[in-house]
Structures are given as structure tokens and as C-alpha cells.
Design a protein around this motif. Structure first.
Motif, PDB file in Angstrom:
ATOM      1  N   LYS A   4       0.826  -1.217   0.000  1.00  0.00           N
ATOM      2  CA  LYS A   4       0.000   0.000   0.000  1.00  0.00           C
ATOM      3  C   LYS A   4       0.859   1.267   0.000  1.00  0.00           C
ATOM      4  CE  LYS A   4      -4.057  -2.035   2.109  1.00  0.00           C
ATOM      5  NZ  LYS A   4      -4.543  -2.413   0.768  1.00  0.00           N
ATOM      6  N   ALA A   5       2.081   1.116   0.462  1.00  0.00           N
ATOM      7  CA  ALA A   5       2.973   2.288   0.499  1.00  0.00           C
ATOM      8  C   ALA A   5       3.540   2.594  -0.887  1.00  0.00           C
ATOM      9  CB  ALA A   5       4.101   2.056   1.484  1.00  0.00           C
ATOM     10  N   LEU A   6       3.325   1.664  -1.853  1.00  0.00           N
ATOM     11  CA  LEU A   6       3.904   1.853  -3.181  1.00  0.00           C
ATOM     12  C   LEU A   6       2.959   2.573  -4.126  1.00  0.00           C
ATOM     13  CD1 LEU A   6       5.601  -1.635  -3.548  1.00  0.00           C
ATOM     14  CD2 LEU A   6       6.703   0.545  -3.075  1.00  0.00           C
ATOM     15  N   LYS A   7       1.684   2.694  -3.704  1.00  0.00           N
ATOM     16  CA  LYS A   7       0.715   3.402  -4.551  1.00  0.00           C
ATOM     17  C   LYS A   7       0.315   4.686  -3.844  1.00  0.00           C
ATOM     18  CE  LYS A   7      -1.321  -0.569  -5.005  1.00  0.00           C
ATOM     19  NZ  LYS A   7      -2.360  -1.527  -4.907  1.00  0.00           N
ATOM     20  N   GLY A   8       0.637   5.812  -4.449  1.00  0.00           N
ATOM     21  CA  GLY A   8       0.285   7.067  -3.791  1.00  0.00           C
ATOM     22  C   GLY A   8       0.143   8.195  -4.786  1.00  0.00           C
ATOM     23  N   SER A   9      -0.383   9.292  -4.303  1.00  0.00           N
ATOM     24  CA  SER A   9      -0.596  10.454  -5.164  1.00  0.00           C
ATOM     25  C   SER A   9       0.745  11.119  -5.481  1.00  0.00           C
ATOM     26  CB  SER A   9      -1.504  11.452  -4.450  1.00  0.00           C
ATOM     27  OG  SER A   9      -0.855  11.898  -3.273  1.00  0.00           O
ATOM     28  N   PHE A 366      10.692  10.213   9.863  1.00  0.00           N
ATOM     29  CA  PHE A 366       9.487  10.662   9.164  1.00  0.00           C
ATOM     30  C   PHE A 366       9.209   9.789   7.939  1.00  0.00           C
ATOM     31  CE2 PHE A 366       9.777  14.645  11.609  1.00  0.00           C
ATOM     32  CZ  PHE A 366       8.435  14.767  11.948  1.00  0.00           C
ATOM     33  N   LEU A 367      10.266   9.316   7.286  1.00  0.00           N
ATOM     34  CA  LEU A 367      10.072   8.433   6.129  1.00  0.00           C
ATOM     35  C   LEU A 367       9.394   7.134   6.578  1.00  0.00           C
ATOM     36  CD1 LEU A 367      10.697   7.981   3.078  1.00  0.00           C
ATOM     37  CD2 LEU A 367      12.778   6.822   3.801  1.00  0.00           C
ATOM     38  N   ILE A 368       9.906   6.560   7.661  1.00  0.00           N
ATOM     39  CA  ILE A 368       9.318   5.321   8.182  1.00  0.00           C
ATOM     40  C   ILE A 368       7.881   5.585   8.637  1.00  0.00           C
ATOM     41  CG2 ILE A 368       9.465   3.640  10.070  1.00  0.00           C
ATOM     42  CD1 ILE A 368      12.592   4.120   9.845  1.00  0.00           C
ATOM     43  N   LEU A 369       7.680   6.706   9.318  1.00  0.00           N
ATOM     44  CA  LEU A 369       6.342   7.051   9.795  1.00  0.00           C
ATOM     45  C   LEU A 369       5.378   7.246   8.624  1.00  0.00           C
ATOM     46  CD1 LEU A 369       4.867   7.678  12.499  1.00  0.00           C
ATOM     47  CD2 LEU A 369       5.269  10.096  12.010  1.00  0.00           C
ATOM     48  N   THR A 370       5.848   7.921   7.579  1.00  0.00           N
ATOM     49  CA  THR A 370       5.003   8.157   6.406  1.00  0.00           C
ATOM     50  C   THR A 370       4.584   6.834   5.773  1.00  0.00           C
ATOM     51  OG1 THR A 370       6.192  10.218   5.987  1.00  0.00           O
ATOM     52  CG2 THR A 370       4.883   9.334   4.185  1.00  0.00           C
ATOM     53  N   ILE A 371       5.545   5.935   5.612  1.00  0.00           N
ATOM     54  CA  ILE A 371       5.248   4.644   4.987  1.00  0.00           C
ATOM     55  C   ILE A 371       4.266   3.860   5.848  1.00  0.00           C
ATOM     56  CG2 ILE A 371       6.266   2.401   4.396  1.00  0.00           C
ATOM     57  CD1 ILE A 371       8.800   4.036   3.527  1.00  0.00           C
ATOM     58  N   LEU A 372       4.516   3.837   7.158  1.00  0.00           N
ATOM     59  CA  LEU A 372       3.632   3.087   8.054  1.00  0.00           C
ATOM     60  C   LEU A 372       2.216   3.687   8.061  1.00  0.00           C
ATOM     61  CD1 LEU A 372       6.010   2.430  11.104  1.00  0.00           C
ATOM     62  CD2 LEU A 372       5.232   0.762   9.414  1.00  0.00           C
ATOM     63  N   LYS A 374       0.872   5.405   5.684  1.00  0.00           N
ATOM     64  CA  LYS A 374       0.287   5.167   4.364  1.00  0.00           C
ATOM     65  C   LYS A 374      -0.374   3.793   4.348  1.00  0.00           C
ATOM     66  CE  LYS A 374      -0.108   6.454  -0.048  1.00  0.00           C
ATOM     67  NZ  LYS A 374      -1.116   5.461  -0.413  1.00  0.00           N
ATOM     68  N   VAL A 375       0.323   2.804   4.933  1.00  0.00           N
ATOM     69  CA  VAL A 375      -0.237   1.456   5.010  1.00  0.00           C
ATOM     70  C   VAL A 375      -1.502   1.478   5.856  1.00  0.00           C
ATOM     71  CG1 VAL A 375       0.172  -0.875   5.928  1.00  0.00           C
ATOM     72  CG2 VAL A 375       1.992   0.322   4.687  1.00  0.00           C
ATOM     73  N   PHE A 376      -1.422   2.144   7.002  1.00  0.00           N
ATOM     74  CA  PHE A 376      -2.550   2.214   7.930  1.00  0.00           C
ATOM     75  C   PHE A 376      -3.766   2.851   7.260  1.00  0.00           C
ATOM     76  CE2 PHE A 376      -4.751   5.089  10.968  1.00  0.00           C
ATOM     77  CZ  PHE A 376      -5.362   4.136  11.772  1.00  0.00           C
ATOM     78  N   VAL A 377      -3.556   4.010   6.630  1.00  0.00           N
ATOM     79  CA  VAL A 377      -4.666   4.716   5.981  1.00  0.00           C
ATOM     80  C   VAL A 377      -5.177   3.885   4.801  1.00  0.00           C
ATOM     81  CG1 VAL A 377      -5.269   6.782   4.661  1.00  0.00           C
ATOM     82  CG2 VAL A 377      -3.927   6.999   6.743  1.00  0.00           C
ATOM     83  N   GLY A 378      -4.256   3.215   4.099  1.00  0.00           N
ATOM     84  CA  GLY A 378      -4.654   2.356   2.982  1.00  0.00           C
ATOM     85  C   GLY A 378      -5.604   1.266   3.430  1.00  0.00           C
ATOM     86  N   VAL A 379      -5.285   0.637   4.569  1.00  0.00           N
ATOM     87  CA  VAL A 379      -6.157  -0.420   5.103  1.00  0.00           C
ATOM     88  C   VAL A 379      -7.514   0.171   5.470  1.00  0.00           C
ATOM     89  CG1 VAL A 379      -6.490  -1.987   7.066  1.00  0.00           C
ATOM     90  CG2 VAL A 379      -4.279  -1.892   5.897  1.00  0.00           C
ATOM     91  N   LYS A 380      -7.517   1.336   6.107  1.00  0.00           N
ATOM     92  CA  LYS A 380      -8.763   1.988   6.522  1.00  0.00           C
ATOM     93  C   LYS A 380      -9.625   2.329   5.307  1.00  0.00           C
ATOM     94  CE  LYS A 380      -8.245   2.278  11.039  1.00  0.00           C
ATOM     95  NZ  LYS A 380      -9.157   1.604  11.975  1.00  0.00           N
ATOM     96  N   GLU A 381      -8.964   2.836   4.259  1.00  0.00           N
ATOM     97  CA  GLU A 381      -9.705   3.212   3.039  1.00  0.00           C
ATOM     98  C   GLU A 381     -10.284   1.974   2.362  1.00  0.00           C
ATOM     99  OE1 GLU A 381      -6.690   5.442   0.998  1.00  0.00           O
ATOM    100  OE2 GLU A 381      -7.417   7.380   1.766  1.00  0.00           O
ATOM    101  N   GLU A 382      -9.488   0.893   2.377  1.00  0.00           N
ATOM    102  CA  GLU A 382      -9.937  -0.366   1.769  1.00  0.00           C
ATOM    103  C   GLU A 382     -11.187  -0.889   2.480  1.00  0.00           C
ATOM    104  OE1 GLU A 382      -6.770  -3.420   0.902  1.00  0.00           O
ATOM    105  OE2 GLU A 382      -8.032  -4.596   2.262  1.00  0.00           O
ATOM    106  N   LEU A 383     -11.171  -0.783   3.822  1.00  0.00           N
ATOM    107  CA  LEU A 383     -12.300  -1.264   4.613  1.00  0.00           C
ATOM    108  C   LEU A 383     -13.528  -0.384   4.398  1.00  0.00           C
ATOM    109  CD1 LEU A 383     -10.486  -2.138   7.951  1.00  0.00           C
ATOM    110  CD2 LEU A 383     -11.577  -3.760   6.386  1.00  0.00           C
ATOM    111  N   ALA A 384     -13.299   0.909   4.211  1.00  0.00           N
ATOM    112  CA  ALA A 384     -14.414   1.846   4.034  1.00  0.00           C
ATOM    113  C   ALA A 384     -15.074   1.652   2.663  1.00  0.00           C
ATOM    114  CB  ALA A 384     -13.926   3.280   4.200  1.00  0.00           C
TER     115      ALA A 384
END
Lengths: 385, 265
Positions: A4-9, A366-372, A374-384
């Protein structure tokens, strides 16, 4: 899930590359430090720990503050925090990694780091710090990843996670306690030689960490489709103000003991930090700024109308975070070394390369935090969806 | 040597297997790693010869009645020359094993408004106290700083990771850190004692390498009788006799570190 961290705007990728640029720039300064030695920093024979160890100490607190979500959610069944639990744990993970990087940046012989494991020395607090820090990183990695994976699959988290989550509560306390023990057990350093140091570390951690988490929540709401939630943010703001008041209370206890007893070994450091000593006072404006920021933060957070306004809340959290960063970072570490054991005043201030190396470590965090996230929000968006 | 190489291989193996980033660092600074593996260990430097001087607990008496600035210079030069202590121009990078300071700095807790005139500007030599209860040894995470049975607090320069925890722990400011390569700043290298590399801590070793071959510490030899060295546990030793007959003080006695250096005032 990492995919999920590989697909982004476009802006996501711009941010990633900005961080990579920052890391790369700072790393060139680190190469210089490896080549020349720690002499490129502002540290000296008298002030032997500086900006790196200050950041390390501060970030241990940010990491430990995840427990302020774990306790209400898992021990008091406060369901609202379930929504942002993973955000707190991911923040802890990136903070822990920054802590480890700051330790490595501070070592004179970094390639000998593993000597700490090859010659385990239980009477050294640094040995215990290494154990609790790596353990906390591992606990948070295991828990957050498994809980998020279960959430993605719409199944309850595995049962074996529960004891580990309960263990994470005392473990979070332990990381900041042992970090305080690095300082407060040293016989010749009056500024640190106080039993209130570990409690004060924890109190400032429980203010600074959640204050930063609130700011992250507000950013996540703005740049993604996931809303961490108004109730969650409001509850966190109460944690911040309790923590910040406790921190100031402990600080004033310390000030009272030093000023009323007037024992020079304790008083001199405070005098140096807040009024200057023998004409030296490079940190004086910083310390008063820190105090002003922390107190203003407390006042803003105590007024319900102000706290409930998220713009004001953001300002209050930024004040609290920056104030504690100055006080606990620069003030606590440099203040303990000035005056030196021979009562000579040799001041410390970080150099440009030193700050750039620290910025690179923050960039990595911040890079690690951003990636993590991104994964978290990706999962939330997928569930929504 | 064999032991050294095995340790080095073990270390290198763990490093490569362990952390990728650390092996990268290894590559970047391989000169240092190889250099350290080829050098003498603390055990070899301090290996006792047949005529070695021995004691139950080594101690030093500084007779401040004899001390002068000129003697302090001689002692400092003798020590720093013997131990290849570099002379850096930048004060922040300074390395010193023995130096002299004013009474108010040597004994900050014993300063007085109405101090005996002689002590106002008397140079007091200060160096490692070789404490019986050393906080630096307690703090060191790798046992690079250790206490020998005869009380000497010594360092293994090749095990030190440069965390500087010992420097925070020392209540006497007796330790120095190599903030840069010391070898560039050594004028006349003494081949009898190893030079250090950047990134490690060092301090006075009571000349353990000289005691091992039957010689007194270099500063004692250069002190014109102002420094007296001996066995604190031996009631017949010269320093015990001096301490019996003269009032002596120690630095920051109240901290419980139990220093082995006494100052006759």
C-alpha cells in the motif's frame, strides 16, 4: 500490506523524495563525522553528550507515550482509542528507530556497537537500556502489524497478542525509566541526581508524545480520506494537559529543593540554564522560551472553549511539543554538564554538521512514519470502500 | 595475538550477520578495524615482568607543600610524552591525563571565602583518582574500563565503543575523548606505549605499563618528591607513613567513590 505504500498520489511521492533528499544530505555530513571523528560536533571534553543524546532522550519519551492509548483502550475499555491505536504504535516504532540511529550517530566507534552484546555488563545502565529499547521496538512491531492485519481481514486480533499488549504497558514505562537511570545514578552530576528524574521524564513524555500525535491526527485528516475522529483528538488533548501539568509540577518540586536548600551542586545548573553562570548563558533564552511555550500550552489546553477549537488546539500542541523538546533536549543534557565537575563553565552549542546529521535521522523517522501511516490509511480506506 | 584474531573474526562475523547498516560502516572505516585488530590488547600492554612492582592497592600522595608550577609542567610533560598524549590546538578536542588547576577547581566543595593565602593560586595537580569504588567502571557498557585487583582503573582502547558514559559518570573530569585522530598531534611518539585512534576514551593509568617492568609512574619520577606512590594497604609503606603524620584530603570524598589519591595540605 506494505504494498500500500507503493501506490500514492503525486504529493505523496514528492514528500517521499523530499525526505530522501534530506536523509541523503545529512548522510554526507555523517560520512564526514565518520572520517574526522566527533570533533565536527560542538561537544567537548566537558560537555560530552549533546544534541544527539538529547534527541535520543526526547524520542524515547515520544515512543513511550503510546502507552497513553494502550491503557485507556485495553485496560479501561475506552473504545474510541481503538481507531487511532495503530497510529500511536507506528509513531512509537519510528521513534524507537530514530533513538537507535541517534545512539549510533553519537558513538565514537559505531562499528563496535555490538561489543555491548559481546560483553554483556549488567551493572551498566546502558546495557539495560539496549535491552528495553530493542524489546519495545519488537513488541510494537509485532502488535501493531498483527492487529492491523486482523483488522484488514475483518477478524478479531489473535488471542496470543493479548499478553504481549499487557506486557507493553510496564515495558513502555521501563524504557523511559531506564533512560532516566542513565543520568540520575551518576554521583558527580548534581543536576541529574534526583529521584524525580524518571517520573518527570514520563510526565513530559505523556505530554509531548500525545501532543505530537494530535498534530499527526490533524495532518492525516487533512491529507487523507481517513478521519482519526474528533472525540479521539479531544481525549488526547486531556492526556496532554494532565501530562504537561505533572511535568511542570515535578519541575517546580525540583526548583524548590535546589533553591530552598541552596546546595551549590544542585543550584548551579539551574542558575546556569535560567540566568547564566559566571557570565555564560547561551541557553538562557532557550530555557525561558521553553517555559513560556509549555505554560502557554497548559493555559490554552485548560480552557475548554480553546481546547475544543481545533486550530487553537493545534497551536497549543505545537507549543507543548516544542517547549518540551527544548527543555528535555538541550536543557536537560547540556545543563547537567555545565558547570563541569571542577566547577568550570565551558558551554555547548551544536554545530551545523551536527544539526544536519540530526535532521537526517529525523528525516529517516518521518520516512518510516510516512510509509507506516500510508499502510494504515490504505487499510482503513480499503475497509471503508 | 591468536585470541585477538579469534575475537576479531567472531566480531566481524556477528557484525556481518547482524546488522546490514553496521557492516556498511565496517566497510567505510575498515582501516580502523584492521588497525585495531593488529594492535596490542590491554592485557599485553600491562603484562607483568619478573621485576614488576606490585601492591594490594596502589595509591598516591600529593604533597602540596612541595608543589610548584615548574614541577607541574615537568610532571605533565613526562606523563604526556610517555603516553603519546596528543596536543590539539582546539580546546574542545583537548586530551589530558594529568594537569594542574586551582584549589577551588580541584576541591570545589571545599572552597572558602577566607582561604589560606598559599592556596589561592597554588597549582594543584589532578589526574585519575583510581577510585576503589569507581563510577566509570560501573557505567561502562562493555567493560572496556575495568578495575584490576591492585586497584588500578584501566582501559582497553580496542573495546571502547566511544559512548562516553564513563565521562558523564566520572565526578572528577579525569577522562578525555578522542574527538579526532590523535596521531596527527603527537610530536615525539614513544614506541613503548600504543597510540590511540579517534573515537575512544582515555585517561591516566598510574603507569601500569611502567609498574609492570619495575618502574615508578613517570609523573612521580619527574615530581622532585612532590608525588609519592605506594601501597595503601601496606602499613609500612612510605605513603602510609606520610598519611599517618600529615593531614591529607581527598577530592569529593562525600560521593563515596573512595579515591586513592591523597593531598597533604
Amino acid at each position: 500490506m506494505l504494498d500500500k505504500a507503493l501506490k500514492g498520489s503525486k504529493s505523496y511521492w514528492i514528500w517521499i523524495f523530499v525526505l530522501l533528499g534530506v536523509i541523503g544530505t545529512g548522510f554526507t555530513f555523517y560520512l564526514k563525522q565518520l572520517d574526522f571523528g566527533l570533533g565536527i560536533t560542538g561537544m567537548s571534553r566537558d560537555v560530552t553528550w549533546g544534541f544527539y543524546i538529547a534527541q535520543f532522550t526526547f524520542l524515547v519519551g515520544v515512543a513511550a507515550s503510546a502507552v497513553m492509548l494502550v491503557i485507556p483502550y485495553y485496560l479501561h475499555n475506552y473504545k474510541a482509542f481503538g481507531r487511532i491505536m495503530i497510529m500511536g504504535e507506528f509513531l512509537a516504532i519510528s521513534s524507537m528507530i530514530m533513538c537507535i540511529l541517534f545512539i549510533i550517530a553519537d558513538l565514537g566507534q559505531p562499528m563496535r556497537l555490538l561489543n555491548v552484546l559481546l560483553y554483556p555488563t549488567p551493572h551498566s545502565m546502558l546495557f539495560w537500556d539496549m535491552i528495553v529499547l530493542s524489546g519495545y521496538l519488537l513488541i510494537n512491531l509485532v502488535v501493531s502489524w498483527n492487529v492491523l492485519d486482523a483488522e484488514r481481514n475483518s477478524v478479531p486480533p489473535a488471542k496470543w497478542l493479548k499478553p504481549i499488549i499487557y506486557l507493553s504497558v510496564p515495558w513502555a514505562i521501563s524504557i523511559h525509566t531506564v533512560t532516566a537511570y542513565l543520568y540520575c545514578g551518576l554521583p558527580g552530576r548534581g543536576f541529574w541526581l534526583t529521584a524525580i528524574l524518571a517520573p518527570r521524564f514520563l510526565a513530559s513524555a505523556f505530554a509531548g508524545g500525545p501532543a505530537f500525535l494530535i498534530l499527526l491526527c490533524l495532518i492525516v485528516r487533512r491529507v487523507t480520506n481517513f478521519d482519526p475522529g474528533r472525540e479521539q483528538i479531544q481525549s488526547l488533548s486531556k492526556v496532554v494537559v494532565y501530562g504537561s501539568i505533572a511535568n511542570m509540577f515535578f519541575f517546580l518540586c525540583e526548583v524548590f529543593v535546589a533553591m530552598y536548600s541552596q546546595i551549590p551542586e544542585h543550584l548551579d545548573h539551574l542558575q546556569y540554564l535560567f540566568f547564566g553562570l559566571h557570565g555564560h548563558g547561551v541557553l538562557v533564552p532557550w530555557m525561558w522560551t521553553a517555559m513560556a511555550l509549555i505554560v502557554s500550552g497548559i493555559i490554552l489546553l485548560l480552557i475548554p472553549a480553546a481546547r475544543k477549537n481545533e486550530a487553537v488546539l493545534a497551536v497549543a500542541c505545537a507549543f507543548t511539543f516544542i517547549g518540551i523538546w527544548i527543555d528535555k533536549g538541550m536543557g536537560m543534557v547540556a545543563g547537567g554538564f555545565v558547570p563541569n565537575p571542577l566547577h568550570e563553565v565551558n558551554e555547548y552549542f551544536p554545530t551545523f554538521p551536527e544539526v544536519m546529521i540530526a535532521v537526517a535521522v529525523y528525516g529517516t523517522g518521518f520516512l518510516i512514519l510516512t510509509i507506516l501511516y500510508k499502510v494504515f490509511v490504505g487499510v482503513k480506506e480499503e475497509l471503508a470502500a | 595475538m591468536e585470541n585477538n584474531r579469534r575475537n576479531f573474526l567472531k566480531f566481524a562475523g556477528v557484525t556481518v550477520l547482524g546488522l546490514g547498516s553496521l557492516s556498511l560502516l565496517d566497510g567505510l572505516t575498515s582501516d580502523d578495524v584492521i588497525a585495531s585488530a593488529g594492535q596490542t590488547s590491554a592485557e599485553e600492554i600491562y603484562k607483568k615482568g619478573a621485576n614488576a612492582l606490585t601492591a594490594k592497592r596502589w595509591g598516591m600522595v600529593v604533597d602540596t607543600r612541595i608543589i610548584t608550577a615548574a614541577i607541574c609542567r615537568k610532571m605533565e610533560n613526562a606523563c604526556h610524552q610517555t603516553h603519546n598524549v596528543p596536543d590539539h590546538a582546539n580546546k574542545r578536542h583537548e586530551i589530558k591525563w594529568i594537569w594542574d588547576t586551582e584549589y577551588k577547581h580541584a576541591f570545589p566543595e571545599k572552597t572558602d571565602l577566607f582561604l589560606a593565602e598559599r592556596f589561592e593560586h597554588l597549582p594543584i595537580p589532578v589526574f585519575c583518582n583510581h577510585c576503589a569504588n569507581p563510577p566509570c567502571v560501573q557505567a561502562c557498557p562493555t567493560q572496556a574500563t575495568f578495575q584490576r585487583a591492585d586497584g588500578l582503573v584501566l582501559m582497553d582502547f580496542h573495546r571502547c565503543i566511544g559512548c562516553r558514559f564513563c565521562m558523564a559518570a566520572c565526578p572528577y573530569g579525569s577522562r578525555s575523548f578522542n574527538f579526532r585522530d590523535p596521531r596527527e598531534a603527537i610530536k615525539n611518539e614513544n614506541p613503548e606505549f600504543p597510540t590511540r585512534m579517534k573515537g575512544v576514551v582515555e585517561k591516566c593509568n598510574f603507569c601500569a605499563e611502567r609498574l609492570a617492568v619495575g618502574k615508578e609512574p613517570a609523573c612521580v619520577e619527574a615530581s622532585d618528591g612532590a608525588l609519592i606512590f605506594g601501597d595503601l594497604e601496606d602499613p609500612q609503606s612510605e605513603i602510609r607513613k606520610l598519611l599517618k603524620e600529615n593531614y591529607a584530603i581527598r577530592r569529593k570524598q562525600n560521593l563515596g567513590t573512595n579515591p586513592s589519591v591523597y593531598y597533604i595540605v
